[in-house]
Scaffold this motif. Sequence first.
Motif, short mmCIF file in Angstrom:
data_model
loop_
_atom_site.label_atom_id
_atom_site.label_comp_id
_atom_site.label_asym_id
_atom_site.label_seq_id
_atom_site.Cartn_x
_atom_site.Cartn_y
_atom_site.Cartn_z
N TYR A 256 38.52 -1.23 7.81
CA TYR A 256 38.15 0.10 8.15
C TYR A 256 37.83 0.87 7.05
N GLU A 257 36.78 1.83 6.93
CA GLU A 257 36.52 2.73 6.33
C GLU A 257 35.91 3.91 7.01
N PHE A 258 36.76 5.05 6.79
CA PHE A 258 36.62 6.13 7.47
C PHE A 258 36.00 7.46 6.93
N GLN A 259 35.22 8.13 7.68
CA GLN A 259 34.51 9.40 7.16
C GLN A 259 34.84 10.40 8.41
N THR A 260 35.20 11.63 7.68
CA THR A 260 35.54 12.80 8.54
C THR A 260 34.37 13.30 9.22
N ASN B 198 45.21 -8.54 18.74
CA ASN B 198 46.31 -7.41 18.73
C ASN B 198 46.64 -6.86 17.24
N LYS B 199 46.96 -8.04 16.44
CA LYS B 199 47.30 -7.70 15.17
C LYS B 199 46.29 -7.50 14.01
N THR B 200 45.35 -8.44 14.23
CA THR B 200 44.07 -8.14 13.16
C THR B 200 43.18 -6.69 13.37
N ILE B 201 43.30 -6.48 14.52
CA ILE B 201 42.62 -5.11 14.98
C ILE B 201 42.95 -3.80 14.00
N LEU B 202 44.36 -3.87 13.57
CA LEU B 202 44.97 -2.82 12.72
C LEU B 202 44.32 -2.68 11.52
N THR B 203 43.74 -3.74 11.13
CA THR B 203 43.16 -3.65 9.76
C THR B 203 41.69 -3.82 9.59
N GLU B 204 41.04 -4.45 10.97
CA GLU B 204 39.66 -4.85 10.73
C GLU B 204 38.85 -4.40 12.13
N ILE C 298 46.62 16.55 17.84
CA ILE C 298 45.22 16.04 17.44
C ILE C 298 44.53 17.18 16.83
N VAL C 299 44.02 16.99 15.28
CA VAL C 299 43.70 17.89 14.69
C VAL C 299 42.21 17.68 14.20
N GLY C 300 41.51 16.71 14.64
CA GLY C 300 40.20 16.37 14.22
C GLY C 300 39.61 14.79 14.66
N LYS C 301 38.35 14.74 14.00
CA LYS C 301 37.77 13.13 14.56
C LYS C 301 37.22 12.55 13.18
N VAL C 302 37.16 11.60 13.17
CA VAL C 302 36.70 10.63 12.13
C VAL C 302 35.86 9.54 12.69
N LYS C 303 35.14 8.84 12.13
CA LYS C 303 34.19 7.65 12.28
C LYS C 303 34.26 6.61 11.29
N ASP C 304 34.11 5.20 11.83
CA ASP C 304 34.07 4.22 10.77
C ASP C 304 32.53 3.76 10.38
N GLN C 305 32.42 2.82 9.85
CA GLN C 305 31.09 2.23 9.16
C GLN C 305 30.24 2.04 10.29
N LYS C 306 30.84 1.52 11.41
CA LYS C 306 29.92 1.29 12.49
C LYS C 306 29.61 2.52 13.37
N ASN D 254 32.03 4.01 15.21
CA ASN D 254 32.92 4.13 16.15
C ASN D 254 33.54 5.56 15.97
N ILE D 255 34.08 6.30 17.04
CA ILE D 255 34.72 7.46 16.95
C ILE D 255 36.29 7.32 17.00
N TYR D 256 36.88 8.04 16.20
CA TYR D 256 38.58 8.25 16.15
C TYR D 256 39.04 9.50 16.42
N TYR D 257 40.14 9.88 16.84
CA TYR D 257 40.59 11.09 16.80
C TYR D 257 41.64 11.17 15.77
N LYS D 258 41.73 12.26 15.06
CA LYS D 258 42.61 12.30 13.75
C LYS D 258 43.97 12.78 14.39
N VAL D 259 45.05 12.21 14.50
CA VAL D 259 46.28 12.57 15.30
C VAL D 259 47.51 12.79 13.87
#
Length: 369
Positions: free
Chosen positions: A21-25, A273-279, A308-316, A318-323
Motif C-alpha cells: 500500500y502507498e496512500f495519498q491523502t 485474509n493475511k496478505t491483504i493487510l500489507t498488499e 472518521i476524519v478523512g479519506k485517502v487513496k492507494d496507488q490504484k 482505491n478509496i479508504y476512510y481515514k479512521v
Amino acid sequence: MKKVSLILSLFSVLVGISQPYEFQTIKEIPCTPVISQGITGTCWSFSTTSFLEAEIIRLTGKKIDLSEMYTVRNTYPKKAENYVMRQGKAQFSEGGLSHDVINSIREFGLVPNSVYNGINGEENKHNHTELQALLEGMLKVFVENPNKKLSSNWKPSVQAVLDIYLGKNPTEFIFEEKKYTPKSFLNYTKINPADYVSLTSFTDQAYYSSFIINIPDNFSNGSYYNLPLDELILNIDEALEKGFTLAMDCDVSEPYFSGKYGIAVVPENEIDNKTILTEIKPEKNITSEFRQQEFENLSTQDDHLMHIVGKVKDQKGNIYYKVKNSWGSENLGNDGFIHMSVSYLKLKTISVLVHKEGLMTKTKKALGL
C-alpha cells in the motif's frame, strides 16, 4: 537472451500483482491527537469525545482536550439502574454507544480533561478491570435481594465506588482563567446535542424511519435513522466533503482488520485474509442483502467505536476512510489511524453519528430534519 527477457517479464508481472500500500491523502479534517483508552471498554466515549473535539475545532477553531471519563462517570449510574430495575435481565458492561455521550452531555455538560481525567488513586493510566468487576458484583447482590426488599443503599453505593475509582464530579472549575460549570462549559464549546443524528442501514426495517437497533450495548434504547446502504455511504462522503467528521460503531473482530498495520479491508478470497493487510488485493462486493445476512448470523457485531476524519487513496485509486482509533499510536500502523476500505465500511459499520447539516439535502428532507 530470450530466457532473460522471459524472467524479467515474469518478475514484472509478479511485482504488478504484489503491491504494498502507498496512500495519498484526499481529505483530512482537523482532529485532536490519537490517544489510548487504556485497559477499558470505553471506546464509545473516546471515539465520540474525539468527534466532539473535532466539532469544537470546526465550530470555534479551538482545540480542547475533553474528558472522556466525565461522560463514563455519569453514564455508569444509568447502566446500573437499567440492570437493577430489570432485575439483572440486562447487560451491565463497560460498553456504550455514541448517543450515550450525547445523552450525557445534554444532562451533565462537558468538562476539560485537565479538570477531570478519571484517573484516581495509584494508577497512571486508565484501567477499569477492578472497577467493572466490583460494580457488577455489587449490583448482582442487590438484584439477588437477600433482604427480600431492594435496599435504598444501592444508588449511593454505585456513586461511592465511582467516586473512589474515577473521582467526584466537578461542579465548578477554572479553564483559561474563567470559571465554568459543566453546563456553561458545554455552551462555551458551541456544541448543541440536538444537532446530532444517528444513521444506519438494515433491510428488515423501513427506510427513512427510525428504530431501535437490537445490540447488547444499546442499553439506553437509542434510535437510528435507517437509510439504503448506498445512501448511507453517500451521506458519509457528503459530510466529509463539507468538513464534518463522523463517529462510527463497527465490528473489528475480523482477521482483515489490523491495528498493527492500520488497515481494514474485505478480501474477495479468504486465502488473502493475511496478505491483504500489507498488499493490495481484490475486495468483496458488499450488497445490502449480504450486510443484513452477516448481521443476523452475528458475523457482524458492534464491538468497537472509532472516528472518521478523512479519506485517502492507494496507488490504484482505491478509496479508504481515514479512521481515528483509540488504541494509542505506538507501534501501530498509520500512526494509530485505520485506513478502512469502502467495502469494509459497507459490511462492518453498524452506524454513524453526524451533525445533521452534514447530510445530503434530499436525505434531510426524507428524514424530516
